[in-house]
Design a protein around this motif. Structure first.
Motif, PDB file in Angstrom:
ATOM      1  N   PRO A  12     -36.517  41.152  35.687  1.00  0.00           N
ATOM      2  CA  PRO A  12     -35.858  40.532  34.422  1.00  0.00           C
ATOM      3  C   PRO A  12     -34.801  39.388  34.776  1.00  0.00           C
ATOM      4  CG  PRO A  12     -34.827  42.739  34.643  1.00  0.00           C
ATOM      5  CD  PRO A  12     -36.123  42.432  35.736  1.00  0.00           C
ATOM      6  N   ALA A  13     -34.735  38.257  34.028  1.00  0.00           N
ATOM      7  CA  ALA A  13     -33.743  37.228  34.254  1.00  0.00           C
ATOM      8  C   ALA A  13     -32.248  37.838  34.113  1.00  0.00           C
ATOM      9  CB  ALA A  13     -34.162  36.113  33.448  1.00  0.00           C
ATOM     10  N   PRO A  14     -31.341  37.442  34.764  1.00  0.00           N
ATOM     11  CA  PRO A  14     -30.003  38.019  34.418  1.00  0.00           C
ATOM     12  C   PRO A  14     -29.599  37.303  33.311  1.00  0.00           C
ATOM     13  CG  PRO A  14     -29.837  36.215  36.295  1.00  0.00           C
ATOM     14  CD  PRO A  14     -31.482  36.502  35.993  1.00  0.00           C
ATOM     15  N   ALA A  15     -28.774  38.327  32.761  1.00  0.00           N
ATOM     16  CA  ALA A  15     -28.031  37.774  31.465  1.00  0.00           C
ATOM     17  C   ALA A  15     -27.257  36.422  31.534  1.00  0.00           C
ATOM     18  CB  ALA A  15     -27.300  38.989  30.738  1.00  0.00           C
ATOM     19  N   THR A  16     -27.459  35.577  30.374  1.00  0.00           N
ATOM     20  CA  THR A  16     -26.532  34.405  30.511  1.00  0.00           C
ATOM     21  C   THR A  16     -25.392  34.708  30.150  1.00  0.00           C
ATOM     22  OG1 THR A  16     -27.218  33.948  28.130  1.00  0.00           O
ATOM     23  CG2 THR A  16     -28.527  33.136  29.904  1.00  0.00           C
ATOM     24  N   ARG A  17     -24.402  34.124  30.733  1.00  0.00           N
ATOM     25  CA  ARG A  17     -22.955  34.370  30.644  1.00  0.00           C
ATOM     26  C   ARG A  17     -22.356  33.381  29.504  1.00  0.00           C
ATOM     27  NH1 ARG A  17     -20.323  33.512  36.296  1.00  0.00           N
ATOM     28  NH2 ARG A  17     -18.484  33.713  35.023  1.00  0.00           N
ATOM     29  N   ASP A  18     -21.414  33.953  28.900  1.00  0.00           N
ATOM     30  CA  ASP A  18     -20.929  32.927  27.711  1.00  0.00           C
ATOM     31  C   ASP A  18     -19.665  32.448  28.248  1.00  0.00           C
ATOM     32  OD1 ASP A  18     -20.132  31.881  25.535  1.00  0.00           O
ATOM     33  OD2 ASP A  18     -19.669  33.581  24.319  1.00  0.00           O
ATOM     34  N   PHE A  19     -19.566  31.273  29.001  1.00  0.00           N
ATOM     35  CA  PHE A  19     -18.662  30.698  29.495  1.00  0.00           C
ATOM     36  C   PHE A  19     -17.460  30.136  28.507  1.00  0.00           C
ATOM     37  CE2 PHE A  19     -21.760  29.787  32.633  1.00  0.00           C
ATOM     38  CZ  PHE A  19     -21.579  30.398  33.763  1.00  0.00           C
ATOM     39  N   ASN A  20     -17.682  29.888  27.250  1.00  0.00           N
ATOM     40  CA  ASN A  20     -16.769  29.525  26.327  1.00  0.00           C
ATOM     41  C   ASN A  20     -16.037  30.784  26.128  1.00  0.00           C
ATOM     42  OD1 ASN A  20     -15.395  28.215  24.366  1.00  0.00           O
ATOM     43  ND2 ASN A  20     -16.770  28.630  22.778  1.00  0.00           N
ATOM     44  N   ALA A  21     -16.743  31.923  25.807  1.00  0.00           N
ATOM     45  CA  ALA A  21     -15.881  33.080  25.465  1.00  0.00           C
ATOM     46  C   ALA A  21     -14.909  33.562  26.825  1.00  0.00           C
ATOM     47  CB  ALA A  21     -16.809  34.261  25.109  1.00  0.00           C
ATOM     48  N   GLU A  22     -15.396  33.508  28.044  1.00  0.00           N
ATOM     49  CA  GLU A  22     -14.743  33.847  29.251  1.00  0.00           C
ATOM     50  C   GLU A  22     -13.551  32.848  29.315  1.00  0.00           C
ATOM     51  OE1 GLU A  22     -17.159  34.011  32.724  1.00  0.00           O
ATOM     52  OE2 GLU A  22     -18.569  35.350  31.626  1.00  0.00           O
ATOM     53  N   SER A  23     -13.754  31.704  28.960  1.00  0.00           N
ATOM     54  CA  SER A  23     -12.510  30.884  29.044  1.00  0.00           C
ATOM     55  C   SER A  23     -11.339  31.008  28.402  1.00  0.00           C
ATOM     56  CB  SER A  23     -13.071  29.309  29.236  1.00  0.00           C
ATOM     57  OG  SER A  23     -13.556  28.892  28.124  1.00  0.00           O
ATOM     58  N   ARG A  24     -11.926  31.215  27.102  1.00  0.00           N
ATOM     59  CA  ARG A  24     -10.717  31.491  25.909  1.00  0.00           C
ATOM     60  C   ARG A  24     -10.301  32.708  26.256  1.00  0.00           C
ATOM     61  NH1 ARG A  24     -11.524  28.693  21.161  1.00  0.00           N
ATOM     62  NH2 ARG A  24     -13.396  27.518  21.180  1.00  0.00           N
ATOM     63  N   GLU A  25     -10.787  33.779  26.668  1.00  0.00           N
ATOM     64  CA  GLU A  25     -10.231  35.132  27.000  1.00  0.00           C
ATOM     65  C   GLU A  25      -9.116  34.810  28.470  1.00  0.00           C
ATOM     66  OE1 GLU A  25      -8.641  38.714  26.885  1.00  0.00           O
ATOM     67  OE2 GLU A  25     -10.001  37.872  25.407  1.00  0.00           O
ATOM     68  N   SER A  26      -9.738  34.048  29.489  1.00  0.00           N
ATOM     69  CA  SER A  26      -8.409  33.696  30.471  1.00  0.00           C
ATOM     70  C   SER A  26      -7.474  32.923  29.980  1.00  0.00           C
ATOM     71  CB  SER A  26      -9.605  33.044  31.261  1.00  0.00           C
ATOM     72  OG  SER A  26      -8.656  32.603  32.490  1.00  0.00           O
ATOM     73  N   HIS A  27      -7.664  31.988  29.034  1.00  0.00           N
ATOM     74  CA  HIS A  27      -6.535  31.180  28.364  1.00  0.00           C
ATOM     75  C   HIS A  27      -5.552  32.034  27.620  1.00  0.00           C
ATOM     76  CE1 HIS A  27      -4.552  27.650  27.274  1.00  0.00           C
ATOM     77  NE2 HIS A  27      -4.460  27.993  25.813  1.00  0.00           N
ATOM     78  N   ARG A  28      -6.155  32.894  26.930  1.00  0.00           N
ATOM     79  CA  ARG A  28      -5.457  33.939  26.117  1.00  0.00           C
ATOM     80  C   ARG A  28      -4.410  34.706  27.048  1.00  0.00           C
ATOM     81  NH1 ARG A  28      -8.972  35.907  23.071  1.00  0.00           N
ATOM     82  NH2 ARG A  28      -8.920  34.324  21.592  1.00  0.00           N
ATOM     83  N   ALA A  29      -5.152  35.155  27.980  1.00  0.00           N
ATOM     84  CA  ALA A  29      -4.444  36.232  28.997  1.00  0.00           C
ATOM     85  C   ALA A  29      -3.379  35.312  29.878  1.00  0.00           C
ATOM     86  CB  ALA A  29      -5.182  36.751  30.132  1.00  0.00           C
ATOM     87  N   ASN A  30      -3.559  34.168  30.259  1.00  0.00           N
ATOM     88  CA  ASN A  30      -2.520  33.188  30.942  1.00  0.00           C
ATOM     89  C   ASN A  30      -1.420  33.019  29.792  1.00  0.00           C
ATOM     90  OD1 ASN A  30      -4.083  33.223  33.238  1.00  0.00           O
ATOM     91  ND2 ASN A  30      -5.187  31.264  32.708  1.00  0.00           N
TER      92      ASN A  30
END
Length: 65
Positions: A26-44
């Motif tokens: 199976p193809a790897p699951a696509t990453r939600d880069f938008n959600a990851e960047s928002r979470e990273s920004h929130r943590a920072n």
């Protein structure tokens, strides 16, 4: 380098098996880069909120249209 028909058949069969196995995985699951960047920004932002900066350190902004 000499290669027999039997060796050639084994090489072709082996590469066909590898190609078939790769097509069935199976193809790897696509990453939600938008959600990851928002979470990273929130943590920072949370880390930076812990530091108290005096007003003299912050730069003065003057927006002109």
């Amino acid at each position: 380098m000499k290669i027999t028909r039997r060796q050639l058949a084994e090489a072709v069969a082996g590469s066909a098996a590898v190609a078939l196995a790769a097509a069935q995985t199976p193809a790897p699951a696509t990453r939600d880069f938008n959600a990851e960047s928002r979470e990273s920004h929130r943590a920072n932002s949370d880390v930076l909120k812990k530091f108290d900066l005096p007003m003299s350190i912050e730069p003065a902004f003057a927006f002109k249209a």
